[in-house]
Motif scaffolding. Structure first.
Motif, PDB file in Angstrom:
ATOM      1  N   ALA A  11       0.838  -1.205   0.000  1.00  0.00           N
ATOM      2  CA  ALA A  11       0.000   0.000   0.000  1.00  0.00           C
ATOM      3  C   ALA A  11       0.865   1.244   0.000  1.00  0.00           C
ATOM      4  O   ALA A  11       0.571   2.224  -0.695  1.00  0.00           O
ATOM      5  CB  ALA A  11      -0.924  -0.040   1.209  1.00  0.00           C
ATOM      6  N   ARG A  12       1.925   1.194   0.804  1.00  0.00           N
ATOM      7  CA  ARG A  12       2.798   2.378   0.865  1.00  0.00           C
ATOM      8  C   ARG A  12       3.447   2.632  -0.492  1.00  0.00           C
ATOM      9  O   ARG A  12       3.581   3.757  -0.942  1.00  0.00           O
ATOM     10  CB  ARG A  12       3.895   2.158   1.902  1.00  0.00           C
ATOM     11  N   LEU A  13       3.854   1.557  -1.155  1.00  0.00           N
ATOM     12  CA  LEU A  13       4.477   1.741  -2.458  1.00  0.00           C
ATOM     13  C   LEU A  13       3.465   2.282  -3.481  1.00  0.00           C
ATOM     14  O   LEU A  13       3.795   3.164  -4.288  1.00  0.00           O
ATOM     15  CB  LEU A  13       5.037   0.413  -2.971  1.00  0.00           C
ATOM     16  N   GLU A  14       2.304   1.677  -3.432  1.00  0.00           N
ATOM     17  CA  GLU A  14       1.312   2.073  -4.441  1.00  0.00           C
ATOM     18  C   GLU A  14       0.854   3.523  -4.261  1.00  0.00           C
ATOM     19  O   GLU A  14       0.265   4.106  -5.171  1.00  0.00           O
ATOM     20  CB  GLU A  14       0.113   1.125  -4.367  1.00  0.00           C
ATOM     21  N   SER A  15       1.153   4.073  -3.081  1.00  0.00           N
ATOM     22  CA  SER A  15       0.805   5.476  -2.895  1.00  0.00           C
ATOM     23  C   SER A  15       1.776   6.383  -3.644  1.00  0.00           C
ATOM     24  O   SER A  15       1.549   7.584  -3.756  1.00  0.00           O
ATOM     25  CB  SER A  15       0.816   5.814  -1.404  1.00  0.00           C
ATOM     26  N   LEU A  16       2.863   5.788  -4.130  1.00  0.00           N
ATOM     27  CA  LEU A  16       3.871   6.577  -4.843  1.00  0.00           C
ATOM     28  C   LEU A  16       3.730   6.385  -6.349  1.00  0.00           C
ATOM     29  O   LEU A  16       3.110   5.417  -6.803  1.00  0.00           O
ATOM     30  CB  LEU A  16       5.280   6.148  -4.431  1.00  0.00           C
ATOM     31  N   SER A  17       4.349   7.285  -7.049  1.00  0.00           N
ATOM     32  CA  SER A  17       4.389   7.101  -8.488  1.00  0.00           C
ATOM     33  C   SER A  17       5.330   5.932  -8.826  1.00  0.00           C
ATOM     34  O   SER A  17       6.150   5.518  -8.000  1.00  0.00           O
ATOM     35  CB  SER A  17       4.888   8.380  -9.170  1.00  0.00           C
ATOM     36  N   THR A  18       5.224   5.458 -10.029  1.00  0.00           N
ATOM     37  CA  THR A  18       6.077   4.336 -10.439  1.00  0.00           C
ATOM     38  C   THR A  18       7.548   4.699 -10.327  1.00  0.00           C
ATOM     39  O   THR A  18       8.392   3.908  -9.861  1.00  0.00           O
ATOM     40  CB  THR A  18       5.745   3.938 -11.891  1.00  0.00           C
ATOM     41  N   GLU A  19       7.862   5.926 -10.744  1.00  0.00           N
ATOM     42  CA  GLU A  19       9.263   6.346 -10.680  1.00  0.00           C
ATOM     43  C   GLU A  19       9.757   6.395  -9.237  1.00  0.00           C
ATOM     44  O   GLU A  19      10.880   5.947  -8.928  1.00  0.00           O
ATOM     45  CB  GLU A  19       9.405   7.719 -11.329  1.00  0.00           C
ATOM     46  N   GLU A  20       8.879   6.905  -8.364  1.00  0.00           N
ATOM     47  CA  GLU A  20       9.276   6.966  -6.960  1.00  0.00           C
ATOM     48  C   GLU A  20       9.346   5.558  -6.350  1.00  0.00           C
ATOM     49  O   GLU A  20      10.210   5.267  -5.523  1.00  0.00           O
ATOM     50  CB  GLU A  20       8.265   7.817  -6.176  1.00  0.00           C
ATOM     51  N   GLN A  21       8.464   4.699  -6.808  1.00  0.00           N
ATOM     52  CA  GLN A  21       8.545   3.312  -6.328  1.00  0.00           C
ATOM     53  C   GLN A  21       9.874   2.659  -6.730  1.00  0.00           C
ATOM     54  O   GLN A  21      10.520   1.982  -5.934  1.00  0.00           O
ATOM     55  CB  GLN A  21       7.374   2.502  -6.906  1.00  0.00           C
ATOM     56  N   LEU A  22      10.257   2.894  -7.975  1.00  0.00           N
ATOM     57  CA  LEU A  22      11.520   2.317  -8.444  1.00  0.00           C
ATOM     58  C   LEU A  22      12.705   2.864  -7.649  1.00  0.00           C
ATOM     59  O   LEU A  22      13.640   2.143  -7.308  1.00  0.00           O
ATOM     60  CB  LEU A  22      11.708   2.593  -9.941  1.00  0.00           C
ATOM     61  N   LYS A  23      12.666   4.194  -7.350  1.00  0.00           N
ATOM     62  CA  LYS A  23      13.739   4.801  -6.562  1.00  0.00           C
ATOM     63  C   LYS A  23      13.780   4.189  -5.158  1.00  0.00           C
ATOM     64  O   LYS A  23      14.855   3.896  -4.620  1.00  0.00           O
ATOM     65  CB  LYS A  23      13.543   6.310  -6.448  1.00  0.00           C
ATOM     66  N   ARG A  24      12.556   4.018  -4.574  1.00  0.00           N
ATOM     67  CA  ARG A  24      12.492   3.477  -3.216  1.00  0.00           C
ATOM     68  C   ARG A  24      13.055   2.042  -3.171  1.00  0.00           C
ATOM     69  O   ARG A  24      13.853   1.697  -2.303  1.00  0.00           O
ATOM     70  CB  ARG A  24      11.043   3.482  -2.762  1.00  0.00           C
ATOM     71  N   VAL A  25      12.670   1.249  -4.170  1.00  0.00           N
ATOM     72  CA  VAL A  25      13.175  -0.133  -4.196  1.00  0.00           C
ATOM     73  C   VAL A  25      14.691  -0.147  -4.423  1.00  0.00           C
ATOM     74  O   VAL A  25      15.422  -0.940  -3.815  1.00  0.00           O
ATOM     75  CB  VAL A  25      12.436  -0.935  -5.279  1.00  0.00           C
ATOM     76  N   ALA A  26      15.172   0.755  -5.288  1.00  0.00           N
ATOM     77  CA  ALA A  26      16.613   0.817  -5.530  1.00  0.00           C
ATOM     78  C   ALA A  26      17.350   1.166  -4.248  1.00  0.00           C
ATOM     79  O   ALA A  26      18.439   0.633  -3.963  1.00  0.00           O
ATOM     80  CB  ALA A  26      16.915   1.839  -6.618  1.00  0.00           C
ATOM     81  N   GLN A  27      16.744   2.055  -3.467  1.00  0.00           N
ATOM     82  CA  GLN A  27      17.378   2.427  -2.196  1.00  0.00           C
ATOM     83  C   GLN A  27      17.404   1.234  -1.231  1.00  0.00           C
ATOM     84  O   GLN A  27      18.389   1.009  -0.525  1.00  0.00           O
ATOM     85  CB  GLN A  27      16.620   3.579  -1.567  1.00  0.00           C
ATOM     86  N   TRP A  28      16.311   0.475  -1.213  1.00  0.00           N
ATOM     87  CA  TRP A  28      16.291  -0.718  -0.362  1.00  0.00           C
ATOM     88  C   TRP A  28      17.350  -1.718  -0.801  1.00  0.00           C
ATOM     89  O   TRP A  28      18.020  -2.341   0.023  1.00  0.00           O
ATOM     90  CB  TRP A  28      14.898  -1.391  -0.458  1.00  0.00           C
ATOM     91  N   ILE A  29      17.475  -1.858  -2.104  1.00  0.00           N
ATOM     92  CA  ILE A  29      18.485  -2.814  -2.613  1.00  0.00           C
ATOM     93  C   ILE A  29      19.891  -2.364  -2.196  1.00  0.00           C
ATOM     94  O   ILE A  29      20.718  -3.159  -1.757  1.00  0.00           O
ATOM     95  CB  ILE A  29      18.386  -2.955  -4.147  1.00  0.00           C
ATOM     96  N   ARG A  30      20.137  -1.056  -2.310  1.00  0.00           N
ATOM     97  CA  ARG A  30      21.454  -0.549  -1.919  1.00  0.00           C
ATOM     98  C   ARG A  30      21.690  -0.774  -0.420  1.00  0.00           C
ATOM     99  O   ARG A  30      22.806  -1.092   0.003  1.00  0.00           O
ATOM    100  CB  ARG A  30      21.595   0.929  -2.269  1.00  0.00           C
ATOM    101  N   SER A  31      20.666  -0.582   0.354  1.00  0.00           N
ATOM    102  CA  SER A  31      20.809  -0.827   1.788  1.00  0.00           C
ATOM    103  C   SER A  31      21.138  -2.291   2.067  1.00  0.00           C
ATOM    104  O   SER A  31      21.985  -2.613   2.905  1.00  0.00           O
ATOM    105  CB  SER A  31      19.504  -0.453   2.511  1.00  0.00           C
ATOM    106  N   TYR A  32      20.461  -3.145   1.358  1.00  0.00           N
ATOM    107  CA  TYR A  32      20.744  -4.578   1.530  1.00  0.00           C
ATOM    108  C   TYR A  32      22.201  -4.884   1.165  1.00  0.00           C
ATOM    109  O   TYR A  32      22.922  -5.571   1.900  1.00  0.00           O
ATOM    110  CB  TYR A  32      19.793  -5.396   0.662  1.00  0.00           C
ATOM    111  N   VAL A  33      22.588  -4.359   0.021  1.00  0.00           N
ATOM    112  CA  VAL A  33      23.967  -4.594  -0.418  1.00  0.00           C
ATOM    113  C   VAL A  33      24.943  -4.031   0.598  1.00  0.00           C
ATOM    114  O   VAL A  33      25.945  -4.664   0.957  1.00  0.00           O
ATOM    115  CB  VAL A  33      24.203  -3.965  -1.813  1.00  0.00           C
ATOM    116  N   PHE A  34      24.616  -2.827   1.090  1.00  0.00           N
ATOM    117  CA  PHE A  34      25.520  -2.195   2.049  1.00  0.00           C
ATOM    118  C   PHE A  34      25.679  -3.050   3.301  1.00  0.00           C
ATOM    119  O   PHE A  34      26.788  -3.308   3.768  1.00  0.00           O
ATOM    120  CB  PHE A  34      24.980  -0.806   2.412  1.00  0.00           C
ATOM    121  N   PHE A  35      24.552  -3.486   3.824  1.00  0.00           N
ATOM    122  CA  PHE A  35      24.651  -4.240   5.071  1.00  0.00           C
ATOM    123  C   PHE A  35      25.194  -5.653   4.866  1.00  0.00           C
ATOM    124  O   PHE A  35      25.759  -6.222   5.773  1.00  0.00           O
ATOM    125  CB  PHE A  35      23.286  -4.293   5.760  1.00  0.00           C
ATOM    126  N   LYS A  36      24.994  -6.173   3.686  1.00  0.00           N
ATOM    127  CA  LYS A  36      25.523  -7.526   3.470  1.00  0.00           C
ATOM    128  C   LYS A  36      27.017  -7.517   3.161  1.00  0.00           C
ATOM    129  O   LYS A  36      27.778  -8.348   3.672  1.00  0.00           O
ATOM    130  CB  LYS A  36      24.772  -8.210   2.330  1.00  0.00           C
TER     131      LYS A  36
END
Lengths: 636, 242
Positions: free
Chosen positions: A482-507
């Motif tokens: 729901a939180r993602l769908e409240s964003l535009s597609t571009e913002e969703q992609l940015k948000r997911v990219a940020q999560w991926i970077r966080s995962y990579v960073f912590f791993k």
């Protein structure tokens, strides 16, 4: 025989007395025998006749020539004898010289033999201390190699398995040059405070082993400054590596070169020359090796000598030596527990274990190379990660969803990434990948490459395609979706990219941050920090403290400055549990709670240990008490 | 044993030739020359009658004295000088005879070209020319017959006979010279004398030419050769006593 006997036997045989008759004529009979013959002759006409005939026969010989010699013969004979005498004198003279020469030669030879015999006797009676060293020199120098191999047959098994047939220095996390080569995607920029130095230490160090002397090795490929090892070594240098247990480590840092060579000398003269050519430091090292060798049990010494002799006699000696060297260099990268585990296995089992572990280490080395950020870069990444507002963070369950999703994509995206590289980068990566024969390992490599790309290119907003985003969104929890769908597609992609970077960073990065934070901070670093970042009042306040407390407080301030806010784990604290920091046991292997907690850890897909000793925090004391780390007593 | 040896040496030292040889051992060349003069003819006679070849006998005689000189340093006066000397003669002669056998050069008496035969041939020519009396011829013939008879003995018998007859050596000395026992020498000489009698007695008793020399068939040929070479005729009595 009496006379009466002759008288009675008138038919006495002439033949029986003929010899006496002849002897009588020649005057060779005694008077008694002669008288007897005379009586016989007187009494027996046959005998008398025989005696006369024999006497006549003798007289007939008088007609034989009695040659005489003239003066010429006499003169000739004397001349011949004189000539012989002259020759004799010459021969005697020559013989005299020969004899003198022989006597002289015998004397010289005797002297030499006496000297040699005396030397032998002296050698026998007085055990030359160098004799033992020369006899055992090669084994002493090579003992570190021989210690970790069962026998020559094991070397052949290693060779035949295809292992260690090529240089694999990139396995070594200490190899900074190799790291630099791997970090080909690193955007150019000024090096950070620690950049250019070698990576984490611990690799290449085996407690109780010093490695061969430096002059026996090829020159290092570069003049890298010596690093401060994070993995302390055993304080007792002569301690044998424990089998199947964790070595006791202390804070005594010793580093050993990664490459070395095997001594194959056997000629005593060459060994003497070799030893004479050692530097003082190498002689000290040799002395240490001698002491270590002497501390070995006689059976272990004999085993090493047997290996050495068999290896030197082997027709494939050079090949086996090369394999043995590479195996040893690789062996040094293992953690003590790994070494212990390996040494408990049967030789045949070792091969498969080695193959598996090498693959893991290769992957780890790959990721280590790609994420070997300098501290400045680490701080930046950390700050970026901490800037994520709480409302944008993923709940733990969705973290697992995200990790599964990107992990399944990463390898494929790594392949696609090849197309975006310039030709040089592409060729370099392909060359590196060509060394990897295992398909899964190749996928891991490509995935790690893609993950690293995500960190280094935050401007790449779209890590996923819109279709992939939609698929991922379906897998998220309803709240996150729901939180993602409240964003535009571009913002969703940015948000997911940020999560991926966080995962990579912590791993991939955080283990290095933790490792960096646990290392000993040098006096130079602290001094520079005090000069550049502390006010006068802060300095005076620190100086007022007792020395130990001042040191702890100064280190705490330095680390806070270096990793701002990191002592509280920033915004991620709470998502990953109640721990204040990463569990130090297999700390670097086990990343801290990621975007959603510890689910990724539970999957067991984290990177392998970062090097030997990385798992040994539980067995050592921290170099300095730091608030960011639990005190030793609290370590599980 | 030591006393026996010293007594032997004392006995030997009574031999003037031993003393001369000791002088030679001490480097006295005149002593050697004296010994040479005393013994060279005797040695030559033995060797010539033993070998039947004058030139070879002369060569071997010189070799004997060369050996004497060369052996001077090792000479020990353990026997009469003659005994020691004829031991050398025995060695040299036996070596020569063995070499002759190996070379198959054994002398065949009365073969044309034989040096020994020249004397007889010359004498026979003189006989045929009537330049010498018959008695001379008889002696020449007898000498040749005796020489043939000597050749009918084996080498050891021949040497023993020569040493006994011409050198007057005792059986003991002959035994020492020939490396035999005195008893063996006694037997050897008995057989030799008996053999010589068998050969020579027919000739000296009845003028018959000896037969069966050495068990060979060459007696007749020798005899005929001798007759032809001497160009004898019926006027010449080969077997006449004279």
């Amino acid at each position: 025989m009496s006379d009466s006997a002759f008288q009675k036997r008138s038919d006495i045989s002439i033949d029986a007395i003929r010899e006496d008759l002849v002897a009588y004529l020649d005057g060779e009979l005694s008077s008694e025998e002669a008288a007897r013959i005379e009586r016989l002759v007187e009494q027996d006409t046959r005998i008398r006749s025989e005696l006369q005939r024999l006497a006549e026969t003798w007289d007939w010989l008088d007609v034989l020539d009695r040659p005489t010699v003239d003066e010429d013969f006499t003169r000739t004979t004397i001349e011949m004898v004189a000539q012989s005498a002259a020759s004799e004198v010459v021969a005697q003279t020559q013989t005299k010289w020969k004899r003198q020469a022989i006597v002289l030669g015998v004397a010289v030879l005797g002297t030499l033999l006496a000297v040699w015999g005396g030397w032998q006797l002296a050698s026998f009676l007085w055990e030359n201390p160098n004799k033992w060293l020369i006899e055992h020199y090669a084994v002493i120098q090579n003992q570190d190699y021989y210690r970790h191999i069962e026998n020559v047959a094991f070397l052949r098994m290693l060779r035949d398995s295809g292992l260690y047939t090529d240089e694999e220095e990139y396995l070594n996390p200490d190899d900074a040059q190799e790291v630099d080569e791997w970090r080909m995607f690193r955007p150019p920029g000024p090096p950070g405070p620690g950049q250019g130095q070698r990576g984490p230490a611990g690799a290449g160090e085996i407690p109780g082993e010093g490695g061969p002397t430096s002059n026996l090795r090829p020159e290092p490929r570069d003049n890298r400054p010596s690093q401060v090892p994070r993995q302390p070594l055993s304080e007792s240098s002569g301690e044998k590596l424990p089998s199947g247990s964790t070595a006791v480590v202390t804070s005594k840092p010793v580093s050993y070169p990664a490459s070395s060579s095997v001594i194959t000398l056997s000629d005593p003269a060459e060994i003497r020359k070799h030893i004479a050519g050692l530097t003082d430091a190498e002689k000290v090292e040799l002395r240490r090796k001698i002491e270590r060798f002497q501390q070995l049990s006689p059976s272990e010494q004999a085993r090493m000598k047997a290996i050495h002799e068999e290896l030197m006699q082997a027709p494939d000696r050079d090949e086996l030596i090369a394999v043995m060297q590479r195996y040893y260099e690789w062996f040094k990268l293992l953690t003590p527990s790994q070494r212990g585990e390996l040494e408990t296995l049967e030789p045949a089992q070792r091969i498969s274990w080695i193959q598996k572990t090498r693959n893991e280490m290769l992957t780890a080395a790959f990721s280590r190379a790609l994420f070997n950020f300098p501290p400045e870069r680490l701080r930046t990444l950390l700050q970026d990660s901490m800037r994520v507002p709480p409302e944008e963070r993923l709940p733990p369950g969705d973290v697992a969803v995200l990790v599964r999703f990107v992990e399944s994509l990463a390898a494929e995206r790594g392949e696609e990434l090849l197309a975006h590289l310039n030709s040089g980068e592409k060729q370099d990566l392909l060359r590196r990948l060509s060394r990897v024969t295992d398909p899964q390992q190749r996928r891991d490599f490509l995935a790690i490459t893609w993950f690293q790309w995500q960190l280094d290119h935050p401007e790449q907003a779209s890590a996923l395609t819109p279709q992939e985003l939609e698929e991922l969104r379906k897998q998220f929890s309803p709240g996150t979706r729901a939180r993602l769908e409240s964003l535009s597609t571009e913002e969703q992609l940015k948000r997911v990219a940020q999560w991926i970077r966080s995962y990579v960073f912590f791993k991939y990065v955080m283990p290095r941050v933790w490792a960096d934070m646990r290392r000993a901070v040098s006096e130079q670093e602290l001094g520079r920090f005090v000069e550049e970042n502390l006010t006068r009042e802060e300095r005076e306040k620190l100086l007022a403290l007792p020395p130990d407390e001042m040191q702890r407080e100064l280190t705490r301030r330095y680390l806070r400055w270096r990793y701002p806010g990191f002592d509280t784990l920033g915004p991620w604290r709470g998502h990953g549990g109640e721990r204040r920091g990463p569990r130090p046991g297999p700390g670097e292997r086990e990343p801290p709670p990621g975007p959603g907690g510890s689910s990724d850890r539970d999957r067991g897909d984290g990177p392998p240990p970062q090097g030997p000793g990385a798992n040994d925090v539980s067995t050592r004391e921290p170099l300095r008490p730091m608030p960011l780390l639990p005190p030793p007593g609290e370590v599980p | 044993m030591t006393e026996s040896k010293s007594s032997t040496q004392r006995a030997a030292l009574r031999d003037p030739d031993v003393r001369l040889m000791l002088e030679v051992r001490n480097g006295n060349a005149a002593a050697f020359e004296e010994l040479l003069l005393r013994y060279q003819s005797r040695v030559l006679a033995v060797l010539e009658n033993l070998l039947g070849n004058r030139h070879q006998a002369e060569d071997l005689t010189q070799e004997v004295f060369l050996r004497v000189y060369r052996s001077r340093h090792s000479y020990e006066p353990n026997a009469k000088f003659a005994t020691w000397l004829f031991r050398i003669v025995n060695n040299v002669a036996m070596n020569a005879l063995r070499s002759r056998c190996r070379r198959r050069e054994q002398t065949v008496p009365f073969q044309p070209g034989d040096s020994q035969h020249f004397d007889a041939l010359d004498d026979a020519i003189q006989v045929s020319s009537g330049q010498i009396p018959a008695r001379r011829l008889d002696k020449l013939e007898a000498r040749e017959i005796v020489r043939m008879a000597m050749e009918g003995l084996n080498e050891r018998q021949r040497l023993a006979v020569l040493l006994c007859k011409f050198e007057g050596m005792s059986y003991a000395d002959i035994a020492a010279a020939m490396k035999m026992s005195p008893k063996a020498v006694k037997s050897l000489l008995s057989r030799a004398r008996t053999r010589l009698r068998e050969i020579l007695e027919p000739y000296f008793q009845s003028g018959q030419m000896p037969i069966g020399l050495g068990g060979t068939d060459d007696v007749d040929s020798k005899r005929s050769t001798m007759i032809e070479d001497s160009q004898s005729d019926s006027q010449i009595s080969l077997g006449g006593a004279g």
